[in-house]
Design an enzyme around this catalytic site. Structure first.
Site, PDB file in Angstrom:
ATOM      1  N   TYR A  80     103.906  34.825  42.608  1.00 37.66           N
ATOM      2  CA  TYR A  80     104.627  34.479  41.386  1.00 37.66           C
ATOM      3  C   TYR A  80     106.127  34.778  41.514  1.00 37.66           C
ATOM      4  O   TYR A  80     106.916  34.351  40.665  1.00 37.66           O
ATOM      5  CB  TYR A  80     104.063  35.215  40.172  1.00 37.66           C
ATOM      6  CG  TYR A  80     102.582  35.023  39.929  1.00 37.66           C
ATOM      7  CD1 TYR A  80     101.907  33.910  40.431  1.00 37.66           C
ATOM      8  CD2 TYR A  80     101.840  35.948  39.210  1.00 37.66           C
ATOM      9  CE1 TYR A  80     100.542  33.736  40.220  1.00 37.66           C
ATOM     10  CE2 TYR A  80     100.481  35.782  38.987  1.00 37.66           C
ATOM     11  CZ  TYR A  80      99.837  34.676  39.515  1.00 37.66           C
ATOM     12  OH  TYR A  80      98.490  34.519  39.311  1.00 37.66           O
ATOM     13  N   HIS A 136      94.446  36.572  46.750  1.00 38.80           N
ATOM     14  CA  HIS A 136      94.719  35.541  45.732  1.00 38.80           C
ATOM     15  C   HIS A 136      93.827  34.311  45.878  1.00 38.80           C
ATOM     16  O   HIS A 136      93.510  33.652  44.888  1.00 38.80           O
ATOM     17  CB  HIS A 136      96.199  35.130  45.830  1.00 38.80           C
ATOM     18  CG  HIS A 136      96.764  34.548  44.568  1.00 38.80           C
ATOM     19  ND1 HIS A 136      98.077  34.710  44.207  1.00 38.80           N
ATOM     20  CD2 HIS A 136      96.219  33.795  43.589  1.00 38.80           C
ATOM     21  CE1 HIS A 136      98.305  34.077  43.064  1.00 38.80           C
ATOM     22  NE2 HIS A 136      97.198  33.520  42.666  1.00 38.80           N
TER      23      HIS A 136
HETATM   24  N1  LIG Z   1      94.378  33.738  40.339  1.00 32.37           N
HETATM   25  C1  LIG Z   1      94.859  32.533  40.117  1.00 32.37           C
HETATM   26  O1  LIG Z   1      94.815  31.649  40.967  1.00 32.37           O
HETATM   27  C2  LIG Z   1      95.445  32.230  38.773  1.00 32.37           C
HETATM   28  C3  LIG Z   1      95.653  30.896  38.372  1.00 32.37           C
HETATM   29  C4  LIG Z   1      96.158  30.670  37.088  1.00 32.37           C
HETATM   30  C5  LIG Z   1      96.458  31.737  36.258  1.00 32.37           C
HETATM   31  N2  LIG Z   1      96.282  33.025  36.687  1.00 32.37           N
HETATM   32  C6  LIG Z   1      96.626  34.186  35.844  1.00 32.37           C
HETATM   33  O2  LIG Z   1      96.108  34.019  34.538  1.00 32.37           O
HETATM   34  C7  LIG Z   1      97.174  34.076  33.589  1.00 32.37           C
HETATM   35  C8  LIG Z   1      96.850  33.222  32.394  1.00 32.37           C
HETATM   36  O3  LIG Z   1      96.668  31.854  32.791  1.00 32.37           O
HETATM   37  P1  LIG Z   1      97.036  30.671  31.798  1.00 32.37           P
HETATM   38  O4  LIG Z   1      98.475  30.753  31.424  1.00 32.37           O
HETATM   39  O5  LIG Z   1      96.556  29.388  32.373  1.00 32.37           O
HETATM   40  O6  LIG Z   1      96.147  31.084  30.536  1.00 32.37           O
HETATM   41  P2  LIG Z   1      95.831  30.419  29.148  1.00 32.37           P
HETATM   42  O7  LIG Z   1      94.700  29.461  29.255  1.00 32.37           O
HETATM   43  O8  LIG Z   1      95.662  31.568  28.227  1.00 32.37           O
HETATM   44  O9  LIG Z   1      97.088  29.565  28.754  1.00 32.37           O
HETATM   45  C9  LIG Z   1      98.274  30.156  28.272  1.00 32.37           C
HETATM   46  C10 LIG Z   1      99.238  29.049  27.896  1.00 32.37           C
HETATM   47  O10 LIG Z   1      98.730  28.327  26.779  1.00 32.37           O
HETATM   48  C11 LIG Z   1      99.749  28.193  25.805  1.00 32.37           C
HETATM   49  N3  LIG Z   1      99.107  28.147  24.493  1.00 32.37           N
HETATM   50  C12 LIG Z   1      98.476  29.126  23.848  1.00 32.37           C
HETATM   51  N4  LIG Z   1      97.971  28.700  22.664  1.00 32.37           N
HETATM   52  C13 LIG Z   1      98.306  27.412  22.577  1.00 32.37           C
HETATM   53  C14 LIG Z   1      98.073  26.417  21.601  1.00 32.37           C
HETATM   54  N5  LIG Z   1      97.420  26.681  20.474  1.00 32.37           N
HETATM   55  N6  LIG Z   1      98.526  25.179  21.854  1.00 32.37           N
HETATM   56  C15 LIG Z   1      99.187  24.902  22.993  1.00 32.37           C
HETATM   57  N7  LIG Z   1      99.456  25.805  23.958  1.00 32.37           N
HETATM   58  C16 LIG Z   1      99.023  27.048  23.740  1.00 32.37           C
HETATM   59  C17 LIG Z   1     100.599  29.435  25.988  1.00 32.37           C
HETATM   60  O11 LIG Z   1     101.895  29.248  25.469  1.00 32.37           O
HETATM   61  C18 LIG Z   1     100.587  29.611  27.480  1.00 32.37           C
HETATM   62  O12 LIG Z   1     101.609  28.855  28.099  1.00 32.37           O
HETATM   63  C19 LIG Z   1      98.392  33.631  34.399  1.00 32.37           C
HETATM   64  O13 LIG Z   1      99.618  34.014  33.826  1.00 32.37           O
HETATM   65  C20 LIG Z   1      98.121  34.323  35.727  1.00 32.37           C
HETATM   66  O14 LIG Z   1      98.515  35.678  35.666  1.00 32.37           O
HETATM   67  C21 LIG Z   1      95.769  33.269  37.910  1.00 32.37           C
HETATM   68  O1  LIG Z   2      97.721  32.280  40.251  1.00 31.81           O
HETATM   69  C1  LIG Z   2      98.249  31.173  39.563  1.00 31.81           C
HETATM   70  C2  LIG Z   2      98.393  29.992  40.456  1.00 31.81           C
HETATM   71  C3  LIG Z   2      99.477  30.195  41.429  1.00 31.81           C
HETATM   72  C4  LIG Z   2      99.282  30.369  42.756  1.00 31.81           C
HETATM   73  N1  LIG Z   2     100.482  30.502  43.373  1.00 31.81           N
HETATM   74  C5  LIG Z   2     101.447  30.444  42.443  1.00 31.81           C
HETATM   75  C6  LIG Z   2     102.827  30.522  42.577  1.00 31.81           C
HETATM   76  C7  LIG Z   2     103.571  30.421  41.431  1.00 31.81           C
HETATM   77  C8  LIG Z   2     102.966  30.230  40.201  1.00 31.81           C
HETATM   78  C9  LIG Z   2     101.597  30.133  40.071  1.00 31.81           C
HETATM   79  C10 LIG Z   2     100.840  30.237  41.212  1.00 31.81           C
END
Ligand SMILES: NC(=O)c1ccc[n+]([C@@H]2O[C@H](COP(=O)([O-])OP(=O)(O)OC[C@H]3O[C@@H](n4cnc5c(N)ncnc54)[C@H](O)[C@@H]3O)[C@@H](O)[C@H]2O)c1
Ligand SMILES: OCCc1c[nH]c2ccccc12
Length: 314
Positions: A80, A136
């Site tokens: 990130y 990851h």
């Molecule tokens: N391990 C991985 O590969 C991986 C991949 C993706 C995310 N992640 C982690 O998970 C965290 C959360 O993921 P996410 O952001 O997809 O989660 P999420 O599904 O909770 O989505 C959050 C997003 O939805 C928006 N949102 C919330 N309510 C809404 C509404 N009513 N209408 C429209 N938009 C709305 C928010 O503003 C935000 O941008 C990431 O920040 C990261 O740390 C990890």
């Molecule tokens: O884990 C969320 C998906 C992801 C993988 N690599 C990244 C680099 C930047 C932002 C999001 C991601």
């Protein structure tokens, strides 16, 4: 961190003592540590686009606001590009380190050891330990032996005490199996995309059998990226019934299955709303199943497209 919900059981007690502002409970992991069941992610709203190395005060400010709102579980990753900002936010927020649960992840860059990646992450975070260190993604591995040797490197990090718990992310059963065959310290967590439109067939049951907790990322997908869809009417009905938003129903759907939910937002009111509303209601097992049943009518994946095998659709 003291409130504990039994591992993998829906949080049905409703009596968990307070933590992180409301009473979102902790989940007990198979290594005995605890993880707060709602986490604030730094990977979507607040990551840096490719190659941007400049320190970003806005990321710090958003993260400080989240911590001050009561989000003590912080989900980061070296990919990130914002570990320095996460570390600065932790210092600026003034919440004791012992109350926070900090995750970071290794990208498993080719030609680099886990020790090198981990030391670099700790230095950027300005911390002497993380609560959870994850691989990851599994795509670096070409053979089962690749999985096993990388996991042995992760075990050495846990042995050193600088990561309290270790786990993986984006692993399917076929990625986990080689690790479980040789692991001395099995992964305690798998962080996966999880929402009604991506229930992964029997992958959740496999995790329960092996004592691996699931962290759901992208839990709001059915009301955001994948809307409209067959869950809309169920979410709307349940949101009316409980006097909450559809987003709160989507998060509760994870928590009530004993699954940790990772969300994020730059909207402080929305973040505060989750902490105020989520502890105040539960979905019944029947309602959890109603959402699941509607969700099985549609398939949607938002992350790591092209990396997953065709059987991901199950
Ligand atoms: N391990 C991985 O590969 C991986 C991949 C993706 C995310 N992640 C982690 O998970 C965290 C959360 O993921 P996410 O952001 O997809 O989660 P999420 O599904 O909770 O989505 C959050 C997003 O939805 C928006 N949102 C919330 N309510 C809404 C509404 N009513 N209408 C429209 N938009 C709305 C928010 O503003 C935000 O941008 C990431 O920040 C990261 O740390 C990890
Ligand atoms: O884990 C969320 C998906 C992801 C993988 N690599 C990244 C680099 C930047 C932002 C999001 C991601």
């Amino acid at each position: 961190m003291h409130s504990i919900t039994s591992a993998f059981q829906p949080d049905a007690s409703g009596t968990a003592p307070k933590q992180q502002g409301g009473s979102i409970p902790n989940l007990k992991l198979s290594d005995g540590n605890e993880i707060p069941m709602l986490g604030y992610g730094l990977g979507t709203a607040n990551f840096k686009r490719g190659g941007d190395t400049a320190f970003n005060q806005q990321i710090v400010d958003h993260t400080v606001a989240a911590i001050k709102a009561g989000y003590y579980h912080l989900d980061g990753a070296e990919a990130y590009g914002n570990e320095q900002e996460l570390g600065a936010a932790i210092k600026a927020a003034g919440v004791p380190r012992s109350k926070l649960f900090v995750t970071t992840k290794t990208s498993c860059r080719a030609g680099e050891t886990i020790e090198t990646a981990f030391s670099r992450s700790l230095a950027k975070l300005g911390l002497d330990y993380v609560d959870l260190y994850l691989i990851h993604q599994p795509y670096f591995a070409k053979t089962p032996a690749d999985h096993q040797s990388k996991w042995a490197e992760m075990e050495a990090i846990k042995d050193s005490g600088r990561a309290r718990s270790i786990g993986v992310s984006n692993y399917l059963q076929s990625d986990l199996e080689p690790i479980l065959t040789t692991a001395r310290l099995p992964p305690v967590v798998n962080q996966i995309e999880y929402h009604p439109y991506l229930q992964h067939g029997d992958l959740v049951a496999f995790h329960r059998q092996h004592g691996i907790a699931i962290e759901a990322y992208a839990p709001l997908t059915a009301i955001t990226k994948a809307a409209p869809g067959p869950c809309d009417a169920v979410y709307e009905r349940l949101a009316k019934k409980y006097g909450v938003s559809e987003g709160e129903i989507a998060l509760r759907w994870c928590l009530d299955q004993g699954i940790v939910a990772l969300t994020t937002s730059g909207n402080e009111q929305r973040l505060q709303g989750y902490l105020a509303k989520l502890p105040a209601f539960h979905l019944t097992p029947k309602e959890v199943e109603e959402v699941a049943e509607a969700g099985r009518e549609k398939h949607f994946r938002g992350f790591w497209l092209g990396k997953f095998a065709a059987d991901d659709r199950r």
